[in-house]
Design a protein around this motif. Structure first.
Motif, short mmCIF file in Angstrom:
data_model
loop_
_atom_site.label_atom_id
_atom_site.label_comp_id
_atom_site.label_asym_id
_atom_site.label_seq_id
_atom_site.Cartn_x
_atom_site.Cartn_y
_atom_site.Cartn_z
N GLN A 16 0.84 -1.20 0.00
CA GLN A 16 0.00 0.00 0.00
C GLN A 16 0.87 1.25 0.00
O GLN A 16 0.59 2.21 -0.73
CB GLN A 16 -0.93 0.02 1.21
CG GLN A 16 -1.83 1.24 1.22
CD GLN A 16 -2.79 1.24 2.39
OE1 GLN A 16 -2.90 0.27 3.12
NE2 GLN A 16 -3.50 2.33 2.55
N GLU A 20 1.00 4.17 -2.77
CA GLU A 20 0.74 5.57 -2.40
C GLU A 20 1.87 6.49 -2.84
O GLU A 20 1.64 7.54 -3.43
CB GLU A 20 0.54 5.66 -0.88
CG GLU A 20 -0.05 6.96 -0.42
CD GLU A 20 -1.49 7.16 -0.82
OE1 GLU A 20 -1.80 8.26 -1.32
OE2 GLU A 20 -2.29 6.22 -0.65
N THR A 23 1.89 6.80 -6.74
CA THR A 23 0.85 7.68 -7.31
C THR A 23 1.16 9.14 -7.03
O THR A 23 0.88 10.00 -7.87
CB THR A 23 -0.54 7.34 -6.76
OG1 THR A 23 -0.53 7.42 -5.34
CG2 THR A 23 -1.00 5.98 -7.21
N ARG A 24 1.74 9.42 -5.89
CA ARG A 24 2.08 10.83 -5.58
C ARG A 24 3.26 11.31 -6.41
O ARG A 24 3.25 12.44 -6.90
CB ARG A 24 2.35 10.99 -4.10
CG ARG A 24 1.13 10.64 -3.28
CD ARG A 24 0.96 11.49 -2.13
NE ARG A 24 -0.27 11.05 -1.44
CZ ARG A 24 -0.82 11.74 -0.51
NH1 ARG A 24 -0.30 12.88 -0.15
NH2 ARG A 24 -1.90 11.29 0.07
N PRO A 31 -5.96 5.91 -6.88
CA PRO A 31 -5.63 5.90 -5.45
C PRO A 31 -4.45 4.97 -5.17
O PRO A 31 -4.31 3.91 -5.79
CB PRO A 31 -6.90 5.36 -4.79
CG PRO A 31 -7.98 5.60 -5.78
CD PRO A 31 -7.34 5.52 -7.13
N GLY A 32 -3.60 5.36 -4.24
CA GLY A 32 -2.42 4.58 -3.88
C GLY A 32 -2.71 3.15 -3.49
O GLY A 32 -2.04 2.22 -3.95
N PRO A 33 -3.73 2.92 -2.63
CA PRO A 33 -4.03 1.54 -2.26
C PRO A 33 -4.45 0.66 -3.44
O PRO A 33 -4.15 -0.53 -3.47
CB PRO A 33 -5.17 1.68 -1.26
CG PRO A 33 -4.99 3.04 -0.66
CD PRO A 33 -4.46 3.88 -1.79
#
Length: 124
Positions: A16, A20, A23-24, A31-33
């Motif tokens: 996870q 996250e 993705t950032r 979404p990261g998850p």
């Protein structure tokens, strides 16, 4: 047993975290998850088996799955006035989402059925 669970939870949380951070850093609209879950899925496909620590953690999480609905229920109760004001868009979104999900599921099932039938015909 407890060590397997803790190691498995740590591994799931690392996936996870990787999702996250990815993705950032990459400014992905996912979404990261979700990305972390996709990475875990790819890892499981490549290994062609589930590690015992992941199985222990996932089984424990699934056995308490109903508890994960409590925050959603609390959110509904806290925002019941807001939901009353926006009942039409919520209703439209629920109906449209359900119909789209049914249609996509039917199309995927048709595709899987065709692939399985083609595979069975090729083996004969």
């Amino acid at each position: 047993m407890a060590a397997n669970f803790l190691n498995g939870m740590t591994l799931l949380l690392v996936y996870q975290l990787v999702g996250e951070v990815s993705t950032r850093l990459l400014h992905l609209p996912v979404p990261g998850p979700v990305l972390g879950m996709l990475l875990l899925f790819i890892t499981l496909l490549l290994h062609k088996r589930v590690e015992p620590v992941v199985e222990a953690a996932s089984s424990a999480l699934l056995s308490h799955l109903s508890l994960l609905f409590v925050p959603a229920g609390v959110g509904v109760m806290v925002h019941i006035n807001r939901m009353g004001e926006a009942w039409l868009p919520i209703t439209v979104a629920l109906i449209a989402g359900t119909l789209i999900t049914l249609a996509v599921t039917a199309l995927v099932m048709q595709g899987v059925h065709r692939l399985l039938a083609k595979g069975a015909a090729d083996e004969s």
